[in-house]
Design a protein around this motif. Structure first.
Motif, short mmCIF file in Angstrom:
data_model
loop_
_atom_site.label_atom_id
_atom_site.label_comp_id
_atom_site.label_asym_id
_atom_site.label_seq_id
_atom_site.Cartn_x
_atom_site.Cartn_y
_atom_site.Cartn_z
N GLU A 88 5.32 -5.31 1.24
CA GLU A 88 3.89 -5.01 1.13
C GLU A 88 3.51 -3.83 2.03
O GLU A 88 2.66 -3.02 1.66
CB GLU A 88 3.11 -6.27 1.55
CG GLU A 88 1.65 -6.27 1.24
CD GLU A 88 1.32 -6.03 -0.21
OE1 GLU A 88 2.02 -6.54 -1.07
OE2 GLU A 88 0.34 -5.30 -0.47
N SER A 89 4.17 -3.72 3.17
CA SER A 89 3.84 -2.63 4.11
C SER A 89 4.37 -1.28 3.64
O SER A 89 4.01 -0.25 4.20
CB SER A 89 4.42 -2.95 5.49
OG SER A 89 5.83 -2.76 5.47
N PHE A 91 7.58 -0.56 3.75
CA PHE A 91 8.77 -0.28 4.55
C PHE A 91 9.99 0.02 3.69
O PHE A 91 10.72 0.99 3.93
CB PHE A 91 9.05 -1.49 5.47
CG PHE A 91 10.29 -1.37 6.28
CD1 PHE A 91 10.36 -0.49 7.35
CD2 PHE A 91 11.42 -2.12 5.98
CE1 PHE A 91 11.52 -0.37 8.11
CE2 PHE A 91 12.58 -2.01 6.73
CZ PHE A 91 12.62 -1.12 7.79
N ILE A 94 9.83 3.43 1.92
CA ILE A 94 10.14 4.53 2.84
C ILE A 94 11.65 4.57 3.09
O ILE A 94 12.28 5.64 3.06
CB ILE A 94 9.40 4.34 4.19
CG1 ILE A 94 7.91 4.24 3.97
CG2 ILE A 94 9.77 5.44 5.18
CD1 ILE A 94 7.17 5.52 3.81
N GLU A 237 3.19 5.12 -0.54
CA GLU A 237 2.13 4.68 0.35
C GLU A 237 2.72 3.68 1.33
O GLU A 237 3.72 3.02 1.02
CB GLU A 237 0.96 4.06 -0.43
CG GLU A 237 1.26 2.81 -1.19
CD GLU A 237 1.59 3.07 -2.64
OE1 GLU A 237 2.41 3.98 -2.90
OE2 GLU A 237 1.06 2.36 -3.50
N PHE A 238 2.13 3.62 2.52
CA PHE A 238 2.67 2.71 3.54
C PHE A 238 1.56 2.31 4.49
O PHE A 238 0.49 2.93 4.52
CB PHE A 238 3.81 3.38 4.31
CG PHE A 238 3.45 4.71 4.88
CD1 PHE A 238 2.82 4.82 6.09
CD2 PHE A 238 3.74 5.88 4.18
CE1 PHE A 238 2.46 6.05 6.61
CE2 PHE A 238 3.39 7.12 4.69
CZ PHE A 238 2.75 7.21 5.91
N ASP A 239 1.82 1.26 5.24
CA ASP A 239 0.87 0.82 6.25
C ASP A 239 1.66 0.62 7.55
O ASP A 239 2.37 -0.38 7.71
CB ASP A 239 0.21 -0.49 5.79
CG ASP A 239 -0.86 -0.97 6.76
OD1 ASP A 239 -0.96 -0.39 7.85
OD2 ASP A 239 -1.60 -1.90 6.42
N VAL A 240 1.53 1.60 8.45
CA VAL A 240 2.34 1.59 9.68
C VAL A 240 2.06 0.34 10.51
O VAL A 240 2.99 -0.27 11.06
CB VAL A 240 2.08 2.88 10.50
CG1 VAL A 240 2.81 2.82 11.84
CG2 VAL A 240 2.51 4.10 9.72
N VAL A 241 0.79 -0.05 10.58
CA VAL A 241 0.44 -1.22 11.42
C VAL A 241 1.16 -2.47 10.90
O VAL A 241 1.76 -3.22 11.67
CB VAL A 241 -1.09 -1.43 11.44
CG1 VAL A 241 -1.45 -2.71 12.19
CG2 VAL A 241 -1.79 -0.23 12.06
N MET A 243 3.84 -2.51 8.96
CA MET A 243 5.30 -2.32 9.13
C MET A 243 5.71 -2.71 10.54
O MET A 243 6.71 -3.38 10.75
CB MET A 243 5.66 -0.83 8.92
CG MET A 243 5.91 -0.43 7.51
SD MET A 243 6.86 1.09 7.45
CE MET A 243 5.60 2.28 7.19
N ARG A 244 4.89 -2.26 11.51
CA ARG A 244 5.21 -2.55 12.91
C ARG A 244 5.23 -4.05 13.15
O ARG A 244 6.18 -4.58 13.74
CB ARG A 244 4.17 -1.86 13.80
CG ARG A 244 4.54 -1.83 15.27
CD ARG A 244 3.52 -1.05 16.07
NE ARG A 244 3.54 0.37 15.78
CZ ARG A 244 2.45 1.10 15.53
NH1 ARG A 244 1.27 0.54 15.52
NH2 ARG A 244 2.56 2.39 15.28
N LEU A 247 8.26 -5.63 11.44
CA LEU A 247 9.55 -5.35 12.09
C LEU A 247 9.68 -6.04 13.44
O LEU A 247 10.78 -6.43 13.83
CB LEU A 247 9.75 -3.84 12.25
CG LEU A 247 10.19 -3.12 10.98
CD1 LEU A 247 10.40 -1.64 11.26
CD2 LEU A 247 11.47 -3.69 10.40
#
Lengths: 445, 258
Positions: A88-89, A91, A94, A237-241, A243-244, A247
């Motif tokens: 969903e993020s 990740f 990417i 598209e991505f959502d860094v928050v 993904m963080r 992970l």
């Protein structure tokens, strides 16, 4: 509580031997239905087999519930939730772009990179986690390059089962062997890792050759400029928050996997607990995340566990293990008998109950015989883990990866997997057992 | 609501592209430019900065302070009260971004009472802006301020609204039958669109281009802006997902006060 069967309703008393053979018949019937996938859905067949075993009375519903390996189900569910959040993020999208850039879109590079990475990850992570992680990336790449995803997915399944054999924590049969045989992490590294490195290399060469012959390594996009354009134009598209967060939770889960022995926690407990933390922390809608969970795969496992539990409760595995043990007269011949037999059985049934039964027999054998039984333990580990590559239901990773592949629109049929998996299983089992045999022949038992 | 003072901060190093960008913004807004350099070693570049500013024929002041983005810059902003801050930041690979939270980003995230242009280092000018509208959060003042600045700097300004359909789908599926849920979602979509148009009309007072997409705004809007060649994405500085917009954006972000 008294155990009733359907027959007792009609006043027919059935013997234990009858139930013994009935459990085998249900297993064979279920297996046949799974193979005949054109006529029966795999998941429905497994659930039917399991329910039938309870309905007829091969085992009680309480025993059937106990036969479901909760650790495996929790592990699968927990890791599926964590991976869903990571999907969903963005990740994996990417990562897939990065992998595409790294391999320059060349099929051989993709195959070699992914099989090596999967084998290494599988040695230190659970195989299911590894394939859950790698399959979406691989499908993403092959789809972009218009390559057939199925052979590449099969390649990482095979690599994950081979790589998982190298360490104590890599594959569930090794955890069982380590626990019952009292072997340490280092024992596995010293005795199995060198054999597995060679086996993986040979297995990869064999699979590459097989794919080459079938033309599956031929690039579909031939124009280098078009390929370059495709690689450089890739974006997602991505959502860094998110993904963080995903992970961080994934990383802690992996650390806890390493420590699970010391913490007296099963990997399944760790995975499910961490997944719930991620659900709470991420704020993502559970409904959305649950949509990505492979419920059909989980149901398939539940059905299969009950069918196999029926054979376990009627003593089929004990007979199999005792029969194997009766053939073993010395450690060197034992390698040649136990290894292939474990591979064959593990390829057909789930390798966990078989390893459990066989490990108990070996533990007893160790107390009774005068020769060193250590080679037999390693033969069992090699056979049980590598044998998982024989069929699509031979190991949990196979079922999970094929489920993911089917969801993406690329189902892997039983026969298709058999055609690709069997030659590699034969090659890898022979190589691994030969290396084990030579080692004891040269350096002594 | 006019912008009368622009402050350009170089937190770590001098970035020539951002200087040119700031000059073009200040000139378009007809204001002078103050520059704060927070690295003494960069003093050697003062001549270069001055020669660029002189050639651009703009009123300016340069201040050089010891390294200290948080303390020095905050104090400077409190004393000087700029209407618009411009801060350069490097474009970070999303994979690296997971593990890296640059000082400049942390600094920008904490401000809510000054408009900020968080400029990608590689960007020398802004020509194609897009303003993100959240009809449930944004005020007329935000749209007006963002529009006025970007209109003066770039000319043509476009707007974007993203309907988070999935969010409503999951929420409504728990309480409503499918057909009813779908009908409510359609109504919500129409309502969001209408409110966005009304908000823009109140702020701008004329017909403008409104792009409508579907999906989680904090993910989809930065991606759409990047993919479609926009070079600045405007977001309300009070938006609850401001941090995500900043981190997910691969282009310059304009954070405007509401």
């Amino acid at each position: 509580m008294e155990h009733h069967t359907l027959f007792s309703l009609f006043g027919i008393e059935v013997s234990k031997t009858f139930l013994y053979w009935l459990s085998i018949a249900i297993f064979v019937g279920t297996y046949t239905m799974i193979i005949l996938e054109k006529f029966f859905d795999r998941v429905a067949a497994a659930l039917f087999g399991g329910a039938l075993a309870i309905f007829i009375g091969v085992q009680s519903s309480e025993h059937a519930w106990e036969a479901i390996d909760h650790n495996t189900i929790f592990l699968l569910l927990g890791m599926m939730i964590i991976v869903s959040v990571l999907i969903e993020s963005g990740f994996f999208s990417i990562l897939s772009i990065k992998a595409l850039q790294f391999t320059k879109g060349k099929p051989l590079n993709i195959l070699l990179t992914f099989t090596m990475l999967t084998a290494v990850l599988s040695a230190f992570l659970d195989n299911v986690t590894t394939v859950l992680f790698m399959t979406p990336i691989l499908i993403g790449i092959t789809r972009k390059l218009k390559l057939p995803p199925v052979p590449y997915v099969i390649a990482i399944i095979l690599a994950s089962n081979i790589g998982g054999t190298a360490t104590l924590i890599g594959d569930p049969p090794n955890i069982i062997i380590g626990s019952i045989g009292k072997f340490t992490f280092n024992d596995f590294i010293i005795n199995l890792a060198p054999i597995i490195i060679v086996t993986h290399i040979i297995g990869t060469i064999a699979f590459t050759f097989q794919m080459k012959i079938k033309g599956q390594l031929e690039p579909r996009i031939k124009d280098p400029k078009e390929l370059e354009k495709l690689i450089s134009a890739e974006a997602s598209e991505f959502d860094v928050v998110l993904m963080r967060k995903g992970l961080i939770v994934f990383g802690i889960t992996i650390i806890l996997f390493f420590l699970h022995h010391a913490l007296h926690l099963e990997p399944g407990t760790v995975a499910l607990f961490m997944a719930t933390i991620l659900l709470l922390w991420s704020g993502e809608s559970p409904e959305k995340i649950f949509e990505r969970v492979e419920w059909a795969t989980l149901m398939f496992f539940i059905g299969l566990f009950i069918v196999i539990g029926g054979m376990e409760s009627t003593g089929v595995f004990e007979t199999l293990a005792e029969f194997t043990a009766s053939l073993i007269k010395d450690p060197m011949s034992g390698i040649l008998i136990l290894g292939p037999l474990s591979a064959l059985i593990s390829g057909i049934v789930d390798n966990i109950p078989f390893t459990m039964a066989m490990a108990k027999v070996l533990a007893e054998l160790t107390n009774e015989v005068s020769f060193n039984t250590e080679p037999l333990w390693w033969a069992l580990a090699l056979g049980a883990c590598l044998g998982g590559n024989l069929t699509i239901i031979g190991a949990s990773a196979n079922v999970v990866a094929s489920g993911l592949s089917a969801r993406e629109g690329y189902p892997i049929s039983f026969i298709e997997f058999l055609k690709a998996g069997t030659p590699i299983t034969i090659v890898t089992v022979i190589v691994a057992l030969l290396l084990l045999y030579l080692r004891y022949l040269i350096f002594g038992v | 609501m006019d912008i009368n003072s622009v402050l350009l901060i170089f937190p770590k190093k001098f970035v020539e592209n951002t200087l040119y960008l700031a000059v073009s913004v200040a000139k378009s807004l007809n204001t002078d430019l103050k520059i704060l350099i927070l690295e003494r070693e960069e003093e050697i570049k003062r001549d270069k900065i001055e020669s660029i500013l002189n050639s651009e024929n703009i009123e300016y002041d340069i201040f050089i302070e010891k390294n200290g983005l948080k303390s020095k810059a905050t104090k400077f902003i409190e004393n000087y009260h700029p209407d618009l801050l411009i801060i350069p930041h490097e474009k970070i690979d999303p994979m690296v971004h997971i593990f890296k939270h640059p000082e400049a980003e942390k600094f920008v995230e904490k401000f809510e009472d000054v408009s900020i242009i968080f400029a990608i280092e590689s960007s020398r000018e802004i020509k194609k802006p897009i303003i993100y509208i959240d009809p449930n959060q944004d005020s007329v003042e935000y749209v007006k301020r963002a529009y006025n600045v970007l209109k003066k700097v770039c000319g043509n300004v476009e707007f974007i609204y993203s309907f988070h359909e999935e969010f409503y789908e999951y929420s409504l599926s728990k309480t409503h039958p499918d057909a009813e849920a779908r009908s409510i979602i359609n109504e919500l979509y129409e309502e969001g669109l209408r409110k966005s148009k009304e908000l823009i009309a109140k702020a701008v007072g004329k017909e403008v281009t409104l792009k409508v997409i579907k999906g989680d705004p904090k993910k989809e809007v930065p991606f759409f802006a990047h993919q479609n060649g926009y070079d600045i994405l405007s977001v309300n500085i009070e938006n609850e997902d401001k941090k995500s917009f900043i981190e997910n954006s691969q282009i310059t972000i304009g954070l405007f006060k509401g």
